[in-house]
Design a protein around this motif. Sequence first.
Motif, PDB file in Angstrom:
ATOM      1  N   GLU A 263       0.827  -1.208   0.000  1.00  0.00           N
ATOM      2  CA  GLU A 263       0.000   0.000   0.000  1.00  0.00           C
ATOM      3  C   GLU A 263       0.863   1.262   0.000  1.00  0.00           C
ATOM      4  O   GLU A 263       0.519   2.250  -0.650  1.00  0.00           O
ATOM      5  CB  GLU A 263      -0.976  -0.036   1.172  1.00  0.00           C
ATOM      6  N   ILE A 264       1.981   1.222   0.692  1.00  0.00           N
ATOM      7  CA  ILE A 264       2.896   2.363   0.677  1.00  0.00           C
ATOM      8  C   ILE A 264       3.506   2.529  -0.708  1.00  0.00           C
ATOM      9  O   ILE A 264       3.456   3.604  -1.301  1.00  0.00           O
ATOM     10  CB  ILE A 264       4.001   2.207   1.743  1.00  0.00           C
ATOM     11  N   GLU A 265       4.089   1.466  -1.234  1.00  0.00           N
ATOM     12  CA  GLU A 265       4.824   1.554  -2.501  1.00  0.00           C
ATOM     13  C   GLU A 265       3.922   1.808  -3.702  1.00  0.00           C
ATOM     14  O   GLU A 265       4.348   2.437  -4.666  1.00  0.00           O
ATOM     15  CB  GLU A 265       5.665   0.295  -2.725  1.00  0.00           C
ATOM     16  N   ASP A 266       2.678   1.321  -3.654  1.00  0.00           N
ATOM     17  CA  ASP A 266       1.764   1.518  -4.778  1.00  0.00           C
ATOM     18  C   ASP A 266       0.822   2.701  -4.552  1.00  0.00           C
ATOM     19  O   ASP A 266      -0.001   3.000  -5.407  1.00  0.00           O
ATOM     20  CB  ASP A 266       0.964   0.234  -5.025  1.00  0.00           C
ATOM     21  N   GLY A 267       0.923   3.354  -3.388  1.00  0.00           N
ATOM     22  CA  GLY A 267       0.075   4.514  -3.108  1.00  0.00           C
ATOM     23  C   GLY A 267      -1.392   4.162  -2.937  1.00  0.00           C
ATOM     24  O   GLY A 267      -2.271   4.979  -3.215  1.00  0.00           O
ATOM     25  N   ILE A 268      -1.671   2.965  -2.461  1.00  0.00           N
ATOM     26  CA  ILE A 268      -3.058   2.523  -2.266  1.00  0.00           C
ATOM     27  C   ILE A 268      -3.599   3.146  -0.986  1.00  0.00           C
ATOM     28  O   ILE A 268      -3.068   2.939   0.085  1.00  0.00           O
ATOM     29  CB  ILE A 268      -3.124   0.980  -2.188  1.00  0.00           C
ATOM     30  N   ARG A 269      -4.683   3.929  -1.119  1.00  0.00           N
ATOM     31  CA  ARG A 269      -5.228   4.629   0.038  1.00  0.00           C
ATOM     32  C   ARG A 269      -6.500   4.014   0.599  1.00  0.00           C
ATOM     33  O   ARG A 269      -6.928   4.350   1.688  1.00  0.00           O
ATOM     34  CB  ARG A 269      -5.518   6.087  -0.311  1.00  0.00           C
ATOM     35  N   GLY A 270      -7.150   3.102  -0.136  1.00  0.00           N
ATOM     36  CA  GLY A 270      -8.397   2.511   0.332  1.00  0.00           C
ATOM     37  C   GLY A 270      -8.239   1.072   0.787  1.00  0.00           C
ATOM     38  O   GLY A 270      -9.229   0.379   0.964  1.00  0.00           O
ATOM     39  N   GLY A 271      -6.993   0.635   0.980  1.00  0.00           N
ATOM     40  CA  GLY A 271      -6.736  -0.703   1.489  1.00  0.00           C
ATOM     41  C   GLY A 271      -6.760  -0.703   3.005  1.00  0.00           C
ATOM     42  O   GLY A 271      -7.312   0.202   3.647  1.00  0.00           O
ATOM     43  N   VAL A 272      -6.135  -1.684   3.605  1.00  0.00           N
ATOM     44  CA  VAL A 272      -6.151  -1.859   5.060  1.00  0.00           C
ATOM     45  C   VAL A 272      -5.671  -0.601   5.782  1.00  0.00           C
ATOM     46  O   VAL A 272      -6.381  -0.044   6.627  1.00  0.00           O
ATOM     47  CB  VAL A 272      -5.262  -3.054   5.479  1.00  0.00           C
ATOM     48  N   TYR A 273      -4.473  -0.153   5.474  1.00  0.00           N
ATOM     49  CA  TYR A 273      -3.857   0.908   6.270  1.00  0.00           C
ATOM     50  C   TYR A 273      -4.354   2.301   5.912  1.00  0.00           C
ATOM     51  O   TYR A 273      -4.452   3.163   6.792  1.00  0.00           O
ATOM     52  CB  TYR A 273      -2.329   0.788   6.198  1.00  0.00           C
ATOM     53  N   GLY A 274      -4.740   2.523   4.674  1.00  0.00           N
ATOM     54  CA  GLY A 274      -5.347   3.798   4.317  1.00  0.00           C
ATOM     55  C   GLY A 274      -6.670   4.003   5.026  1.00  0.00           C
ATOM     56  O   GLY A 274      -6.991   5.100   5.481  1.00  0.00           O
ATOM     57  N   ARG A 275      -7.444   2.927   5.164  1.00  0.00           N
ATOM     58  CA  ARG A 275      -8.723   3.008   5.873  1.00  0.00           C
ATOM     59  C   ARG A 275      -8.490   3.315   7.352  1.00  0.00           C
ATOM     60  O   ARG A 275      -9.199   4.119   7.953  1.00  0.00           O
ATOM     61  CB  ARG A 275      -9.495   1.702   5.752  1.00  0.00           C
ATOM     62  N   LEU A 276      -7.496   2.657   7.931  1.00  0.00           N
ATOM     63  CA  LEU A 276      -7.188   2.923   9.347  1.00  0.00           C
ATOM     64  C   LEU A 276      -6.723   4.358   9.548  1.00  0.00           C
ATOM     65  O   LEU A 276      -7.121   5.020  10.499  1.00  0.00           O
ATOM     66  CB  LEU A 276      -6.127   1.951   9.844  1.00  0.00           C
ATOM     67  N   ALA A 277      -5.872   4.833   8.662  1.00  0.00           N
ATOM     68  CA  ALA A 277      -5.339   6.189   8.798  1.00  0.00           C
ATOM     69  C   ALA A 277      -6.413   7.251   8.581  1.00  0.00           C
ATOM     70  O   ALA A 277      -6.381   8.298   9.212  1.00  0.00           O
ATOM     71  CB  ALA A 277      -4.191   6.405   7.813  1.00  0.00           C
ATOM     72  N   ALA A 278      -7.369   6.970   7.709  1.00  0.00           N
ATOM     73  CA  ALA A 278      -8.429   7.951   7.446  1.00  0.00           C
ATOM     74  C   ALA A 278      -9.283   8.185   8.690  1.00  0.00           C
ATOM     75  O   ALA A 278      -9.751   9.289   8.918  1.00  0.00           O
ATOM     76  CB  ALA A 278      -9.298   7.496   6.281  1.00  0.00           C
ATOM     77  N   ALA A 279      -9.473   7.132   9.484  1.00  0.00           N
ATOM     78  CA  ALA A 279     -10.218   7.230  10.757  1.00  0.00           C
ATOM     79  C   ALA A 279     -11.574   7.893  10.576  1.00  0.00           C
ATOM     80  O   ALA A 279     -12.005   8.687  11.402  1.00  0.00           O
ATOM     81  CB  ALA A 279      -9.389   7.977  11.803  1.00  0.00           C
ATOM     82  N   ASP A 280     -12.253   7.541   9.484  1.00  0.00           N
ATOM     83  CA  ASP A 280     -13.558   8.155   9.239  1.00  0.00           C
ATOM     84  C   ASP A 280     -14.683   7.141   9.182  1.00  0.00           C
ATOM     85  O   ASP A 280     -15.672   7.334   8.509  1.00  0.00           O
ATOM     86  CB  ASP A 280     -13.523   9.009   7.977  1.00  0.00           C
TER      87      ASP A 280
END
Length: 177
Positions: free
Chosen positions: A46-63
């Motif tokens: 997710e970091i290297e491919d810039g994926i924001r809606g996967g596991v960690y992007g969802r956690l970071a969004a906190a929404d």
Amino acid sequence: MDVTFTKLAGRYEIAVRRTVGAALAPRNGPGHSDAVPHDVAHLLVEIEDGIRGGVYGRLAAADGDDGLFWPLDPAARRASLKNRRTPTPEESADMARSERLASLTVALWEVDRGRRRPDPAWPGRAEDSGVEPALLARLYDRYDDFAARWAALPAGGSLTLAWPFPEGSGRRRRAGR
């Protein structure tokens, strides 16, 4: 956001510390690996491919809670269960891409590094995988680094990796929310 992976006997634990949203309870990770645990692969992909809606992007969004992790506080956990939301189509696509890349690229890396026997059925050949060679090279470098550090840890030892994108960005929010 920081993600800590703790090596345990035959398994691992994940703890997420973020600066927005409810504090999250640590959980056991699926798919034990002596080299690159499955949830580590998700994070690196997710970091290297810039994926924001996967596991960690969802956690970071906190929404919103979609059941990937749960709040540490019981009252917050009960509230989150009432407010659980279905991922958007874009998030579902991101999660599917993250899952595919995490599974496929680790298997390809294992073949390349002599940790797994080549198999035309799975994972096949890197050049036939559909993964961009530059992305694959970056992931192999990340897997090499993580695997060396993970192997050096005793049981109970931890490694912490940082999520490099903004937290609480609301990038997951649906239109009109």
